[in-house]
Structures are given as C-alpha cells and as structure tokens.
Design a protein around this motif. Structure first.
Motif, PDB file in Angstrom:
ATOM      1  N   LEU A 141      15.865 -17.170   3.738  1.00  0.00           N
ATOM      2  CA  LEU A 141      16.327 -18.189   4.683  1.00  0.00           C
ATOM      3  C   LEU A 141      17.739 -17.870   5.163  1.00  0.00           C
ATOM      4  CD1 LEU A 141      15.789 -21.020   5.976  1.00  0.00           C
ATOM      5  CD2 LEU A 141      16.727 -22.025   3.895  1.00  0.00           C
ATOM      6  N   ALA A 142      18.643 -17.597   4.249  1.00  0.00           N
ATOM      7  CA  ALA A 142      20.038 -17.361   4.668  1.00  0.00           C
ATOM      8  C   ALA A 142      20.806 -16.609   3.599  1.00  0.00           C
ATOM      9  CB  ALA A 142      20.719 -18.707   4.936  1.00  0.00           C
ATOM     10  N   ILE A 143      21.814 -15.874   4.079  1.00  0.00           N
ATOM     11  CA  ILE A 143      22.737 -15.173   3.174  1.00  0.00           C
ATOM     12  C   ILE A 143      24.158 -15.555   3.608  1.00  0.00           C
ATOM     13  CG2 ILE A 143      23.641 -12.915   2.500  1.00  0.00           C
ATOM     14  CD1 ILE A 143      20.901 -11.724   3.140  1.00  0.00           C
ATOM     15  N   PRO A 144      25.024 -15.973   2.700  1.00  0.00           N
ATOM     16  CA  PRO A 144      26.408 -16.284   3.097  1.00  0.00           C
ATOM     17  C   PRO A 144      27.109 -15.034   3.636  1.00  0.00           C
ATOM     18  CG  PRO A 144      25.945 -17.042   0.847  1.00  0.00           C
ATOM     19  CD  PRO A 144      24.799 -16.180   1.257  1.00  0.00           C
ATOM     20  N   LEU A 145      27.990 -15.224   4.624  1.00  0.00           N
ATOM     21  CA  LEU A 145      28.776 -14.123   5.203  1.00  0.00           C
ATOM     22  C   LEU A 145      27.900 -12.956   5.636  1.00  0.00           C
ATOM     23  CD1 LEU A 145      31.829 -13.952   2.762  1.00  0.00           C
ATOM     24  CD2 LEU A 145      31.868 -14.692   5.154  1.00  0.00           C
ATOM     25  N   LYS A 146      26.834 -13.283   6.342  1.00  0.00           N
ATOM     26  CA  LYS A 146      25.844 -12.254   6.641  1.00  0.00           C
ATOM     27  C   LYS A 146      26.427 -11.128   7.492  1.00  0.00           C
ATOM     28  CE  LYS A 146      21.045 -11.483   7.606  1.00  0.00           C
ATOM     29  NZ  LYS A 146      19.860 -11.828   8.320  1.00  0.00           N
ATOM     30  N   LYS A 147      27.513 -11.456   8.202  1.00  0.00           N
ATOM     31  CA  LYS A 147      28.079 -10.418   9.092  1.00  0.00           C
ATOM     32  C   LYS A 147      28.558  -9.186   8.333  1.00  0.00           C
ATOM     33  CE  LYS A 147      32.698 -12.535   9.691  1.00  0.00           C
ATOM     34  NZ  LYS A 147      32.579 -13.812   8.967  1.00  0.00           N
ATOM     35  N   GLY A 148      28.782  -9.368   7.031  1.00  0.00           N
ATOM     36  CA  GLY A 148      29.183  -8.219   6.205  1.00  0.00           C
ATOM     37  C   GLY A 148      28.121  -7.148   6.105  1.00  0.00           C
ATOM     38  N   TYR A 149      26.885  -7.515   6.477  1.00  0.00           N
ATOM     39  CA  TYR A 149      25.792  -6.529   6.412  1.00  0.00           C
ATOM     40  C   TYR A 149      25.533  -5.881   7.783  1.00  0.00           C
ATOM     41  CZ  TYR A 149      24.786  -8.219   1.738  1.00  0.00           C
ATOM     42  OH  TYR A 149      24.885  -8.530   0.409  1.00  0.00           O
ATOM     43  N   LYS A 150      26.336  -6.325   8.794  1.00  0.00           N
ATOM     44  CA  LYS A 150      26.127  -5.804  10.147  1.00  0.00           C
ATOM     45  C   LYS A 150      26.341  -4.288  10.166  1.00  0.00           C
ATOM     46  CE  LYS A 150      27.330  -6.983  14.854  1.00  0.00           C
ATOM     47  NZ  LYS A 150      28.485  -6.422  15.529  1.00  0.00           N
ATOM     48  N   ASP A 151      25.454  -3.599  10.811  1.00  0.00           N
ATOM     49  CA  ASP A 151      25.518  -2.139  10.968  1.00  0.00           C
ATOM     50  C   ASP A 151      25.466  -1.391   9.629  1.00  0.00           C
ATOM     51  OD1 ASP A 151      25.814  -2.600  13.686  1.00  0.00           O
ATOM     52  OD2 ASP A 151      28.008  -2.735  13.509  1.00  0.00           O
ATOM     53  N   THR A 152      24.919  -2.020   8.613  1.00  0.00           N
ATOM     54  CA  THR A 152      24.805  -1.312   7.325  1.00  0.00           C
ATOM     55  C   THR A 152      23.387  -0.833   7.080  1.00  0.00           C
ATOM     56  OG1 THR A 152      24.225  -3.274   6.053  1.00  0.00           O
ATOM     57  CG2 THR A 152      26.589  -2.803   6.300  1.00  0.00           C
ATOM     58  N   GLY A 153      22.472  -1.166   7.996  1.00  0.00           N
ATOM     59  CA  GLY A 153      21.063  -0.818   7.760  1.00  0.00           C
ATOM     60  C   GLY A 153      20.396  -1.763   6.787  1.00  0.00           C
ATOM     61  N   PHE A 154      21.014  -2.932   6.601  1.00  0.00           N
ATOM     62  CA  PHE A 154      20.512  -3.902   5.624  1.00  0.00           C
ATOM     63  C   PHE A 154      19.054  -4.285   5.871  1.00  0.00           C
ATOM     64  CE2 PHE A 154      19.916  -8.446   4.478  1.00  0.00           C
ATOM     65  CZ  PHE A 154      20.064  -8.331   3.111  1.00  0.00           C
ATOM     66  N   ALA A 156      16.136  -5.285  -0.308  1.00  0.00           N
ATOM     67  CA  ALA A 156      16.679  -6.651  -0.405  1.00  0.00           C
ATOM     68  C   ALA A 156      16.570  -7.387   0.932  1.00  0.00           C
ATOM     69  CB  ALA A 156      18.134  -6.607  -0.859  1.00  0.00           C
ATOM     70  N   GLY A 157      16.760  -6.658   2.009  1.00  0.00           N
ATOM     71  CA  GLY A 157      16.736  -7.293   3.330  1.00  0.00           C
ATOM     72  C   GLY A 157      15.344  -7.660   3.782  1.00  0.00           C
ATOM     73  N   ARG A 167      12.693 -13.497  -8.887  1.00  0.00           N
ATOM     74  CA  ARG A 167      13.750 -12.496  -8.992  1.00  0.00           C
ATOM     75  C   ARG A 167      14.461 -12.422  -7.657  1.00  0.00           C
ATOM     76  NH1 ARG A 167      16.074  -7.532  -7.028  1.00  0.00           N
ATOM     77  NH2 ARG A 167      15.723  -5.805  -8.453  1.00  0.00           N
ATOM     78  N   CYS A 168      15.749 -12.643  -7.655  1.00  0.00           N
ATOM     79  CA  CYS A 168      16.490 -12.534  -6.401  1.00  0.00           C
ATOM     80  C   CYS A 168      16.491 -11.082  -5.943  1.00  0.00           C
ATOM     81  CB  CYS A 168      17.926 -13.034  -6.593  1.00  0.00           C
ATOM     82  SG  CYS A 168      18.853 -12.999  -5.042  1.00  0.00           S
ATOM     83  N   PRO A 169      16.153 -10.846  -4.665  1.00  0.00           N
ATOM     84  CA  PRO A 169      16.099  -9.456  -4.178  1.00  0.00           C
ATOM     85  C   PRO A 169      17.479  -8.791  -4.144  1.00  0.00           C
ATOM     86  CG  PRO A 169      15.760 -11.017  -2.386  1.00  0.00           C
ATOM     87  CD  PRO A 169      15.745 -11.816  -3.640  1.00  0.00           C
ATOM     88  N   HIS A 170      18.534  -9.598  -4.306  1.00  0.00           N
ATOM     89  CA  HIS A 170      19.895  -9.078  -4.246  1.00  0.00           C
ATOM     90  C   HIS A 170      20.267  -8.361  -5.542  1.00  0.00           C
ATOM     91  CE1 HIS A 170      24.445 -10.255  -3.781  1.00  0.00           C
ATOM     92  NE2 HIS A 170      24.234  -9.005  -3.403  1.00  0.00           N
ATOM     93  N   LYS A 171      20.520  -9.132  -6.615  1.00  0.00           N
ATOM     94  CA  LYS A 171      20.973  -8.515  -7.867  1.00  0.00           C
ATOM     95  C   LYS A 171      19.975  -8.640  -9.020  1.00  0.00           C
ATOM     96  CE  LYS A 171      25.273  -7.694  -6.354  1.00  0.00           C
ATOM     97  NZ  LYS A 171      25.718  -6.312  -6.040  1.00  0.00           N
TER      98      LYS A 171
END
Lengths: 451, 160
Positions: free
Chosen positions: A121-134, A139-140, A85-89
């Motif tokens: 291992l990796a998430i595309p465009l990870k910078k979108g989670y910066k300062d979000t408490g991800f 999921a994080g 199960r993907c931790p994302h969706k």
C-alpha cells in the motif's frame, strides 16, 4: 552434516517399503527439511477455519511447512493466506496469534504497509527509492506474497504452498465425506470455532501422532491406566436403576473396548493418504441422545437424511498430512511440525450452529479429558511417542513395522474398507508421503537441469 | 455451629499444597466438598468452564480417577513418578462472609514439577472457594489461573 537425502530422490524413496519404513523418517533432520519443502508444500494442508476471522481486517497467524503464515479477511469478504514476512527486512508482520488489523497491515519496523489482501500500500519517504530500480526488486514487487493456492471448503481453509500441483478435489476426493458429515451435523450446515485451541507440545516426530490416529491396537494397552481405572471406579460405586452414567464415563470408558470391538469397527482408506477408523461403529457410537437435537435435525434435513447424518460415527479421520477430525464430537487437531523431534498439537472444538449447547459441552469435555496437556489419556500417548523417539536411535534395528493385515500387491490408490485393526491406513500415509515428496524432489531436479 | 477464622482458610491453603507435594493424594481427596470442582481455565479470565475447553474441570469422580491412576501398575507415563513442589505467597482473604457461607482466598503460587531429567516451573493465581460441611472447612472450588495459560505445554501430571 553429510547430505544423504538432499538431491537424492532415490534415497528418499528407499525409506518407504511396502510394509515397513526406515527410522530416518522420524529422526533425521535432513528428512524433516525435505518433507517440509516437498511434502508439505505440494499437498493441501489445513490452515484454519473461517470463523476465526469473521470480520474484514481479522487475521490469524500460524505456521505451514515451517514457514510463518497469516490468514486475513479482506474487504471483499475473501480470506487471503499470505506469507507473514515483510518484503523489506523480513520482520514478521503479526506475532500475536489473532486480532484485527483494521484496513491495512503495517510493519512495526519501518512502517511499510499492506492491504489485507497482501498488496503493498505505501512506503514512508518513497522518493528515496526513485531511480534505484526498486520496482524491479523482490521487495518492490512482492507485498505479502500469497501462498500457491487457497481453498475454502465449507469454512475450512486449506492451502497448497506451491503454485502448481494437484487440485484440492483430486487430492481429497471421497475423503471430504468426513468433513461434510461433521458440518452437516449442524441443522444449518455451519460450524464455528469455540474458543482458543488446546496447545500441547510433543517432543516427537509429527508422523507418530498421525500414525496413532488409526492405531486401534494401543487404546486398551496404553490407556488402561486412565480408561481402565475409570471403569473400575465406576463399577465399584453403589448405583441403582436411576443412576445416570455421567458424560465423563461415556467419553472415557470406550477406550477400554476389547480388540474385537476395534476389529469390527473397520477402517476405510482413500487415495493420497487419507482414511478413517469407525466405519460401522466407534467409541462415539453410544453417547446419550441430546434432548431436542434429533428433532431439529429432522426438521432441517428430513427424518431419513437426519438419521443418516447422525448414524455416521466415524472415529478419527486423517486428512494427510496434517489434521485429524472427529465428526461425532466436532473436534479437529492440527499437527504442526516444528522439528524432526518436535511437534505442536492444537486441538480445536466447534460449535454446531443452531444445535443445543449440550453438544458443545460434551465436545469441550472430550477435548480436556483426552487431548489436553493436563489429560491423563494424552499423557500416556505422549509417553509412548517420546519413548519411540528415543528408542528409534537404536542402531541395531533400522525399520518400523506397519505390516499388520498386509497383503502383497496392496493397491493404495483404491478406496478400501478393511478390518479395523489393519495398518493399511499407516501404509497409505507412507505411500502418499513417498509419492508427493519424491515427485516434488524430481521436479526440482528437472527445473535445476533446465535452468 | 463452629465458624472458621480467616487463619483457618489460610492454613488449609498451605495444608493442601503440602499434601500434594508429599504425594498424599488420598488425603487430598478428603479436603473437598461433595459437589466441588478443580478448574484450570485455558483462557485468561475465562468465565464458562463447560462450553469452552479448559485445561481441567474435574468433579469428585475425575479427581478420584486421577489419584487412583497415579497408583496403577500400568500407568506408564508415571514410571518413574513425577514429583512437585509448591511455593505459596501468603493467601489473601478475598471474601469472608459466615452468614452467606462465602469464603474465598487468593494465592500466588510457583509450582515446580519434575520427572526424569525434566523440570518445569509454572506460575499461577489460585482462588479457593470454601464451604463448611459439618463444622469442617472443605474446598468447593479451586480455580487455577496459569500465568501462561495460552502457552504450549508438555505433560502436566500432578496438581497445581
């Protein structure tokens, strides 16, 4: 739905009496949910064999306790058992039953990727989670979470879904002798899954299948149509002293053995719901010797030990709750519960590494003659389960009887050998069912109270 | 020696399906050569019927067992009996070599089986291999490749 059993361990415990069990054990949806959550999560459940994932990156997808699970061979050589199960969706990471993912799993929805040990291992465009408490989010932190515990026992992979609980050794104890015997039948002590499993869908409760494995009073009745007819045809054929009994007759005819045969063969039970038929002999005892096999075994183990290994003819060994194995023909059936009235049965056969192919030929024949959806032996078993699944809705009678050769004060926490038509092993299974389900429910209630 | 025509092969494929649909199973047994097999592989493009599990791999003895069982008084899963219906695409002749005695047809089949309130549909590609036995065309091998051979099935009781 009225919640009759949830948060009510006493009501669940009351479903199992010493020699009878309540019909709700088989037909009630709420009981089914509770046994997935508690029994299947607290005990050690078989998942697969390591030969199904021989190389790094190989994976195998299945279901345990009604949850999607995957096995993966990591670069360190270990087999990891992870939630699929993907931790994302929530997308299932793999949906094909087996394959090779290379160095990492990649979710097909948003390309989150995971190592084959489950680590993110990796998430595309990870910078979108910066300062979000991800990093603090579920999921994080999760990756593909591992199951509670994994044990690779001589190639057979079992899991305990819960983090804490009974150890593998304490759960199986002396019952591991049946698995050992099946594996030791290879001159090099190694088995390999041979081909895909038969997949047989049953419109009945999973426990009907497990009960049936040590029910020795049904073959001569339910299988008269197949085994009895086979014997009749064979007897009607013209034969002389050179006529060789075909392998198919050796496989199918013993199902028609008389009650005395089954009484004498014995049943052994071990604590925690495990047990087997065929202590002294079994329907597998009189198979023809395979040329050259005994010699190979004697060379590998010494003559005495080789004879001891091949002298065991255990019929069905139940590893409660979800598998049955047949050592003498290297077969394993997994009972995968899908709903109170729906069970998927997968029948695997194994190659004895280093042994003659004719053994595998007999195993494959047994599988298709006895356990296939196209098998005339399996047809009559399933017919009985489905009739019971419908009949149990009768309001007039509430209890299923497992009283045969019951004695008051029976101690199921002790190993025992009894008359081969006893229902002690069924009682043993229900005793374990109650113990693990109720203990887990009570532990959950305590945790909630503490929180 | 009489040789079969291409139409003879095709006619026999249709005839066999009709005999099954009409429950004339004893007649069905007569359509086979002595050393012949009904094979339903478990795996797509399976090559080995012996050292891998198949759904069916049945010689004359096992086919007779199935047919006799269907008549039995205590054949509980056939009370009431199953019925079936075949819809065949026109068979194509894949091999026609009278010299080598090699005759092979390929047929796309939709098979429906029913019992009580349940009915299910299977799609299959069927290859018949024939041989001449005393001027009569007989089935030597019938290979049934189910489209969904890897699916989980309930009981499949009759012959596709």
């Amino acid at each position: 739905m009225t919640m009759k059993y949830k948060d009510n361990p006493q009501a669940v415990a009351d479903l199992v009496r010493p020699a009878e069990v309540h019909r709700d054990l088989y037909i009630d949806d709420e009981v089914f949910e509770l046994e997935m959550k508690h029994l299947f999560a607290s005990t050690w459940v078989y998942v697969g064999h390591e030969s199904q994932v021989p190389n790094a990156g190989d994976y195998f997808a299945t279901e345990v306790a009604a949850q999607p699970i995957l096995l993966a061979r990591h670069t360190d050589g270990e087999v990891y058992v992870l939630h699929n199960r993907c931790p994302h969706k929530g997308t299932k990471i793999v949906i094909d039953r087996a394959g090779n993912t290379g160095k990492f799993f990649r979710c097909p929805y948003h390309a989150w990727s995971f190592r084959t040990n489950g680590k993110l291992l990796a998430i595309p465009l990870k910078k979108g989670y910066k300062d979000t408490g991800f990093e603090q989010s579920e999921a994080g932190q999760s990756g593909l979470p591992p199951v509670g515990a994994v044990k690779n026992y001589r190639g057979f992979i079992f899991v305990r879904m819960k983090q804490e609980g009974i150890s593998f050794e304490d759960f199986f104890g002396g019952s591991l002798s049946s698995l050992d015997n099946m594996i030791d039948r290879s001159p090099v002590g190694k088995l390999e899954v041979a081909g895909p499993p038969l997949r047989y869908m049953h419109s009945c409760n999973w426990k009907m299948l497990v009960d049936n494995q040590t029910d020795t009073c049904h073959p001569m009745v339910a299988h008269e149509s197949s085994a009895g007819t086979a014997v009749e045809i064979w007897e009607s054929l013209e034969k002389d002293e050179n006529t060789k009994t075909p392998m198919a007759m050796e496989v199918i005819a013993p199902f028609m053995s008389p009650y005395e045969f089954f009484e004498d063969m014995g049943i052994r039970t071990w604590p925690n719901g495990h047990g087997h038929t065929g202590v002294h002999h079994s329907i597998h005892s009189d198979y023809s010797a395979i040329p050259g096999y005994l010699e190979m075994m004697a060379e590998a183990y010494g003559e005495e030990r080789a004879k001891a290994i091949l002298g065991e003819n255990r019929h069905n060994t139940v590893y409660f709750p979800n598998i049955m194995i047949k050592g003498p023909i290297q077969q394993l059936r997994v009972f995968i519960p899908l709903a109170a009235n729906k069970t998927l049965v997968e029948s695997y056969i194994f190659r004895l590494v280093g042994a003659p192919d004719m053994l595998l030929e007999r195993t494959a024949m047994y599988n298709r003659l006895i356990n296939a959806p196209t098998s005339i032996v399996g047809h009559d078993d399933l017919e009985m389960y489905e009739r019971a699944q419908e009949g149990l809705h009768c309001q007039e009678l509430e209890w299923v009887n497992v009283q045969r050769l019951y004695e008051e004060g029976e101690d199921l926490d002790l190993e025992a050998v009894e008359n081969g038509t006893t229902e002690r092993q069924m009682r043993n299974q229900f005793h374990a069912w109650k113990k693990f389900t109720v203990e887990s429910m009570e532990a959950e209630a305590r945790d909630l109270a503490d929180a | 020696m009489t040789l079969p025509t291409r139409d003879d092969l095709i006619d026999l494929v249709y005839h066999e399906a009709r005999v099954i649909d009409e429950g004339r199973f004893d007649e069905w047994l007569e359509l086979w050569a002595a050393d012949s097999y009904y094979w339903m592989p478990l795996d797509y493009q399976q090559e080995d019927p012996k050292n891998m599990t198949s759904l069916m791999y049945e010689d004359a003895f096992l086919r007779k067992l199935r047919v006799e069982r269907l008549k039995g008084l205590r054949t509980f899963s056939q009370k009431p009996k199953s019925r079936c219906s075949h819809v065949l695409n026109r068979p194509s002749v894949e091999a026609f070599d009278p010299k080598a005695g090699e005759f092979v047809t390929r047929t796309a089949v939709h098979y429906v089986e029913t019992r009580l309130d349940d009915q299910f549909l299977l799609a299959a590609t069927v290859h018949h291999h024939f041989e001449m036995v005393e001027d009569e065309l007989k089935i030597k091998l019938k290979r049934v490749d189910l489209l969904n051979c890897d699916a989980a099935f309930g009981n499949i009781q009759l012959f596709i």
